[in-house]
Scaffold this motif. Structure first.
Motif, PDB file in Angstrom:
ATOM      1  N   ALA A   1      42.903   0.178  54.901  1.00  0.00           N
ATOM      2  CA  ALA A   1      42.795   1.481  55.577  1.00  0.00           C
ATOM      3  C   ALA A   1      41.813   2.414  54.877  1.00  0.00           C
ATOM      4  O   ALA A   1      41.073   3.136  55.530  1.00  0.00           O
ATOM      5  CB  ALA A   1      44.163   2.145  55.649  1.00  0.00           C
TER       6      ALA A   1
ATOM      7  N   GLN B   1      51.971   6.695  55.508  1.00  0.00           N
ATOM      8  CA  GLN B   1      51.097   6.780  56.689  1.00  0.00           C
ATOM      9  C   GLN B   1      51.586   7.823  57.697  1.00  0.00           C
ATOM     10  O   GLN B   1      50.869   8.180  58.621  1.00  0.00           O
ATOM     11  CB  GLN B   1      50.990   5.412  57.375  1.00  0.00           C
ATOM     12  CG  GLN B   1      52.192   5.043  58.241  1.00  0.00           C
ATOM     13  CD  GLN B   1      52.142   3.632  58.811  1.00  0.00           C
ATOM     14  OE1 GLN B   1      51.640   2.719  58.173  1.00  0.00           O
ATOM     15  NE2 GLN B   1      52.660   3.445  60.005  1.00  0.00           N
TER      16      GLN B   1
ATOM     17  N   CYS C   1      46.513  -8.083  62.384  1.00  0.00           N
ATOM     18  CA  CYS C   1      45.981  -9.431  62.592  1.00  0.00           C
ATOM     19  C   CYS C   1      44.499  -9.358  62.945  1.00  0.00           C
ATOM     20  O   CYS C   1      44.105  -9.663  64.080  1.00  0.00           O
ATOM     21  CB  CYS C   1      46.785 -10.141  63.689  1.00  0.00           C
ATOM     22  SG  CYS C   1      48.372 -10.697  63.084  1.00  0.00           S
ATOM     23  N   ARG C   2      43.716  -8.892  61.987  1.00  0.00           N
ATOM     24  CA  ARG C   2      42.256  -8.856  62.183  1.00  0.00           C
ATOM     25  C   ARG C   2      41.625  -9.479  60.948  1.00  0.00           C
ATOM     26  O   ARG C   2      41.904  -9.064  59.814  1.00  0.00           O
ATOM     27  CB  ARG C   2      41.787  -7.402  62.383  1.00  0.00           C
ATOM     28  CG  ARG C   2      42.027  -6.957  63.830  1.00  0.00           C
ATOM     29  CD  ARG C   2      41.877  -5.486  64.034  1.00  0.00           C
ATOM     30  NE  ARG C   2      40.604  -4.941  63.569  1.00  0.00           N
ATOM     31  CZ  ARG C   2      40.309  -3.639  63.688  1.00  0.00           C
ATOM     32  NH1 ARG C   2      41.171  -2.795  64.264  1.00  0.00           N
ATOM     33  NH2 ARG C   2      39.159  -3.176  63.250  1.00  0.00           N
TER      34      ARG C   2
ATOM     35  N   TYR D   1      51.220  -7.971  60.762  1.00  0.00           N
ATOM     36  CA  TYR D   1      52.026  -7.587  61.930  1.00  0.00           C
ATOM     37  C   TYR D   1      51.214  -7.746  63.196  1.00  0.00           C
ATOM     38  O   TYR D   1      49.983  -7.632  63.186  1.00  0.00           O
ATOM     39  CB  TYR D   1      52.539  -6.143  61.801  1.00  0.00           C
ATOM     40  CG  TYR D   1      51.471  -5.083  61.894  1.00  0.00           C
ATOM     41  CD1 TYR D   1      50.633  -4.812  60.814  1.00  0.00           C
ATOM     42  CD2 TYR D   1      51.297  -4.339  63.059  1.00  0.00           C
ATOM     43  CE1 TYR D   1      49.659  -3.826  60.894  1.00  0.00           C
ATOM     44  CE2 TYR D   1      50.322  -3.350  63.147  1.00  0.00           C
ATOM     45  CZ  TYR D   1      49.502  -3.104  62.057  1.00  0.00           C
ATOM     46  OH  TYR D   1      48.536  -2.141  62.137  1.00  0.00           O
TER      47      TYR D   1
HETATM   48  C1  LIG Z   1      54.090   0.004  63.184  1.00  0.00           C
HETATM   49  C2  LIG Z   1      53.194   0.338  62.044  1.00  0.00           C
HETATM   50  O1  LIG Z   1      53.473   1.182  61.312  1.00  0.00           O
HETATM   51  S1  LIG Z   1      51.802  -0.572  61.869  1.00  0.00           S
HETATM   52  C3  LIG Z   1      50.916   0.149  60.562  1.00  0.00           C
HETATM   53  C4  LIG Z   1      50.112   1.273  61.055  1.00  0.00           C
HETATM   54  N1  LIG Z   1      49.365   1.851  59.986  1.00  0.00           N
HETATM   55  C5  LIG Z   1      48.133   2.307  60.133  1.00  0.00           C
HETATM   56  O2  LIG Z   1      47.574   2.244  61.210  1.00  0.00           O
HETATM   57  C6  LIG Z   1      47.478   2.953  58.963  1.00  0.00           C
HETATM   58  C7  LIG Z   1      46.151   2.355  58.610  1.00  0.00           C
HETATM   59  N2  LIG Z   1      45.296   2.123  59.748  1.00  0.00           N
HETATM   60  C8  LIG Z   1      43.959   2.301  59.680  1.00  0.00           C
HETATM   61  O3  LIG Z   1      43.431   2.714  58.673  1.00  0.00           O
HETATM   62  C9  LIG Z   1      43.145   1.928  60.846  1.00  0.00           C
HETATM   63  O4  LIG Z   1      43.901   2.071  62.037  1.00  0.00           O
HETATM   64  C10 LIG Z   1      42.623   0.473  60.724  1.00  0.00           C
HETATM   65  C11 LIG Z   1      41.719   0.382  59.504  1.00  0.00           C
HETATM   66  C12 LIG Z   1      43.755  -0.519  60.577  1.00  0.00           C
HETATM   67  C13 LIG Z   1      41.859   0.097  61.981  1.00  0.00           C
HETATM   68  O5  LIG Z   1      40.963   1.113  62.256  1.00  0.00           O
HETATM   69  P1  LIG Z   1      40.022   1.028  63.572  1.00  0.00           P
HETATM   70  O6  LIG Z   1      39.279  -0.233  63.536  1.00  0.00           O
HETATM   71  O7  LIG Z   1      39.268   2.294  63.571  1.00  0.00           O
HETATM   72  O8  LIG Z   1      41.027   0.931  64.799  1.00  0.00           O
HETATM   73  P2  LIG Z   1      41.980   2.045  65.456  1.00  0.00           P
HETATM   74  O9  LIG Z   1      42.823   2.599  64.396  1.00  0.00           O
HETATM   75  O10 LIG Z   1      41.207   3.010  66.260  1.00  0.00           O
HETATM   76  O11 LIG Z   1      42.823   1.222  66.562  1.00  0.00           O
HETATM   77  C14 LIG Z   1      43.552   0.160  66.321  1.00  0.00           C
HETATM   78  C15 LIG Z   1      42.868  -1.101  66.826  1.00  0.00           C
HETATM   79  O12 LIG Z   1      43.542  -2.146  66.167  1.00  0.00           O
HETATM   80  C16 LIG Z   1      44.235  -2.944  67.129  1.00  0.00           C
HETATM   81  N3  LIG Z   1      45.498  -3.299  66.551  1.00  0.00           N
HETATM   82  C17 LIG Z   1      46.604  -2.544  66.417  1.00  0.00           C
HETATM   83  N4  LIG Z   1      47.554  -3.250  65.844  1.00  0.00           N
HETATM   84  C18 LIG Z   1      47.030  -4.454  65.588  1.00  0.00           C
HETATM   85  C19 LIG Z   1      47.557  -5.601  64.990  1.00  0.00           C
HETATM   86  N5  LIG Z   1      48.801  -5.654  64.543  1.00  0.00           N
HETATM   87  N6  LIG Z   1      46.762  -6.664  64.870  1.00  0.00           N
HETATM   88  C20 LIG Z   1      45.479  -6.625  65.344  1.00  0.00           C
HETATM   89  N7  LIG Z   1      44.933  -5.563  65.901  1.00  0.00           N
HETATM   90  C21 LIG Z   1      45.719  -4.492  66.019  1.00  0.00           C
HETATM   91  C22 LIG Z   1      44.374  -2.077  68.348  1.00  0.00           C
HETATM   92  O13 LIG Z   1      44.570  -2.862  69.517  1.00  0.00           O
HETATM   93  C23 LIG Z   1      43.064  -1.336  68.319  1.00  0.00           C
HETATM   94  O14 LIG Z   1      42.072  -2.231  68.803  1.00  0.00           O
HETATM   95  P3  LIG Z   1      40.846  -1.785  69.794  1.00  0.00           P
HETATM   96  O15 LIG Z   1      40.030  -0.824  69.020  1.00  0.00           O
HETATM   97  O16 LIG Z   1      40.147  -3.048  70.061  1.00  0.00           O
HETATM   98  O17 LIG Z   1      41.496  -1.196  70.996  1.00  0.00           O
END
Ligand SMILES: CC(=O)SCCNC(=O)CCNC(=O)[C@H](O)C(C)(C)COP(=O)(O)OP(=O)(O)OC[C@H]1O[C@@H](n2cnc3c(N)ncnc32)[C@H](O)[C@@H]1OP(=O)(O)O
Ligand SMILES: CC(C)C(=O)C(=O)O
Length: 575
Positions: free
Chosen positions: A76, A43, A103-104, A126
């Protein structure tokens, strides 16, 4: 930069530990490892891995011996979902496939879908628990965050181990209080206790609490304090696997992971060569080989580290730094003279010791003789690197480096003062070229300088015999014929204590300058029918100058005569 940074940055304060135990503990065994290259590593890449690259990386991790591999963030993207399916279908029976979800609810459902039919699966969720993240990112109170963590844990439970249709899979559950390193330690314990209760682990089926230094906030001892504090406060400790996930923002992730294991952690998450967000995750190669060099098996196999580094570089499209511990191109190389000298003496001592013990194979040596070579904490061969690469020569090098290369490549064990003479030749070439000299360039310099190998000697012995000198007891008489590079030939006749001194005497009668032998050394090279004699002769002329000659021949006397003739050529052509 600020003159007084305290107005902008606050000092980190760790938990108060009255009776900390970890400083008097030692690392005695390998932790459980989880490789997150395919998730946290992937990532953070400018160009995430393709499915083909992920497959190759996954197979490499399996070959190394990882039993827990975080393969994706399946919600993702379709690529991550599909790759999880591939891992589920191809993973060996004893490998746990781990996947991450926030946590969604909808994302958790999709994540668990991706694991359908897996033999062994870890669902990892997480949620940020640190005050900074709760306020800025989520806008959630402590109570609301805790309730969300519990709700999601129950959902995972309902969709996995409590679902009658999911019983073919052995399920594990992992919870990460994100930025644990910046979370109020009592709050982290409170959330994890609630999650623990919601999941209902047992001694046989432990819950994994992964305590990430999502951002490395302080010195490694503080991370260790945080882990010890957590371990001491959590009830039912034997139902919990405490896992570490250190990032490297301050450059101390390896130290933090080592100290935190002393503090009670059972498991470490990280990436090969420390890939990962920002400055990276903790480097698992370093952690594992640090254990190995203390005589502790890491249960991971890095016998061919160069090949692993190639695959990692290809898949990540990021270079392994040349100074990366163990795997970097330069870390088993010495350029400077005093380092090379010490390494060379170290190898010589080891070889003598092995010969004394009658040990001839590497396998036996590895079992019976402790490794002790100055500047080399690890035998390069154990991780697939060669001794040839250990010593490299440039203008910072001394006699030890060049003579090591000559020994390794031409089997010639040069006498000390010949090493000194040859190192001047090498130094001049390195300075002239302004760069490192390759081993082939150094052997070629030697061969040209001392007329060995493909380079013909300018003066040749055409014919000779060594007779008794009747005028002196034990004396010898040389009779023979030589040819110079001018084509001119000389008949020779001289006497001395042996073949070499009688030859020197014979030469001195017909050719300038008059020479005598100052130093002599010989040894054999090659094996079986290919065995040859090598002779090194240092000759002094009547005005006190010295020169070395080197002769290589099947006939030991001819090797000596050739060496002497070469040093004479030097006096006549180079002074
Ligand atoms: C510390 C780490 O490495 S954690 C792992 C991080 N890895 C990644 O993010 C890679 C994959 N992520 C993705 O593909 C996307 O971010 C997805 C599919 C998870 C979510 O995508 P989107 O719905 O477009 O959300 P986006 O990425 O813009 O923002 C994150 C949203 O998730 C929320 N969020 C972040 N972490 C968490 C969590 N642990 N649990 C629940 N919600 C969370 C944020 O508050 C934000 O919410 P909001 O839009 O209501 O403000
Ligand atoms: C999801 C968690 C473990 C993470 O990657 C981090 O906190 O760095």
């Amino acid at each position: 930069m600020l003159k007084d940074p305290s107005t902008k940055y606050k000092k980190f304060v760790g938990p108060k530990l009255d009776n900390r135990q970890w400083p008097s503990k030692t690392l005695d065994k390998a932790p459980r490892w989880l490789a997150t290259d395919l998730r946290d590593g992937n990532q953070s890449l400018p160009d995430p891995m393709s499915v083909e690259e992920k497959k190759e990386f996954f197979e490499t991790l399996v070959d190394i011996g990882f039993k827990e591999i975080e393969v994706a963030f399946p919600s993702a993207s379709q690529i991550d979902f599909d790759f999880t399916r591939y891992a589920v279908e191809t993973a060996p029976e004893d490998v746990w496939i781990q996947v991450l979800s926030p946590c969604r609810e909808e994302l958790i459902k999709r994540t668990i879908e991706s694991l359908h039919g897996a033999k062994k699966a870890i669902v990892h969720i997480y949620l940020a628990t640190s005050a900074c993240f709760r306020d800025i990112v989520f806008g959630l109170s402590e109570e609301e965050s805790l309730a969300l963590a519990v709700r999601c844990t129950k959902l995972v439970r309902q969709l996995t181990k409590d679902d009658p249709n999911q019983q073919k899979t052995e399920w594990r559950f992992e919870f990460s209080p994100e930025t644990f390193s910046d979370t109020n330690p009592d709050y982290a314990v409170k959330v994890c206790q609630a999650v623990h209760e919601a999941w209902g682990p047992t001694k046989q089926d432990q819950i994994i609490f992964n305590l990430p230094a999502t951002v490395e906030m302080a010195t490694p001892n503080i991370y260790a304090d945080q882990i010890e504090y957590f371990c001491s406060k959590m009830p039912d400790r034997d139902t919990i696997c405490v896992s570490l996930h250190p990032h490297n923002d301050r450059g101390c992730a390896v130290a933090a992971a080592e100290l935190a294991q002393l503090a009670g952690a059972d498991r470490v998450e990280g990436c090969l060569f420390g890939n990962g967000e920002r400055t990276g995750n903790v480097d698992l190669v370093t952690l594992a080989l640090n254990l190995y060099t203390q005589g502790i098996s890491p249960n991971l196999d890095f016998s061919d580290l160069p090949k692993i580094a190639d695959i990692v570089e290809k898949c990540n499209k990021i270079k392994v730094p040349e100074r990366a511990p163990y795997g970097g191109q330069l870390v088993v190389c010495a350029f400077s003279g005093s380092h090379q000298d010490a390494i060379k003496k170290g190898f010589q001592r080891r070889e003598q010791e092995l010969a004394r013990l009658g040990i001839t194979s590497k396998e036996e040596a590895d079992k019976k003789l402790i490794w002790q070579i100055p500047y080399l904490p690890l035998d390069p061969q154990d991780i697939g690197r060669t001794y040839e690469a250990v010593i490299r020569v440039n203008s910072q090098s001394g006699k030890g480096g060049a003579s090591w290369i000559i020994l390794r490549n031409l089997e010639l064990d040069l006498p000390r003062s010949l090493q000194i003479a040859f190192s001047k030749v090498v130094q001049t070439a390195a300075e002239t070229l302004g760069r490192e000299l390759l081993a082939t360039e150094i052997t070629d310099l030697f061969a040209k300088e001392y007329f060995v190998g493909e380079y013909d000697a300018p003066y040749t012995v055409l014919d000779y015999e060594i007779l008794k000198d009747e005028s002196k007891e034990g004396g010898r008489r040389f009779q023979g014929r030589i040819r110079l590079d001018t084509g001119k030939e000389y008949d020779l006749n001289g006497v001395g204590n042996g073949p070499i001194s009688s030859f020197a005497d014979a030469l001195s009668k017909v050719l300038e300058p008059k020479i005598t032998v100052k130093d002599y050394k010989e040894h054999a090279i090659g094996k079986g029918s290919d065995v040859r004699a090598v002779t090194y002769i240092e000759v002094v002329s009547e005005d006190g100058n010295t020169r070395w000659g080197v002769g290589v021949h099947e006939d030991v006397t001819l090797a000596s005569l050739t060496a002497l003739l070469k040093s004479l050529w030097y006096f006549r052509n180079r002074d």
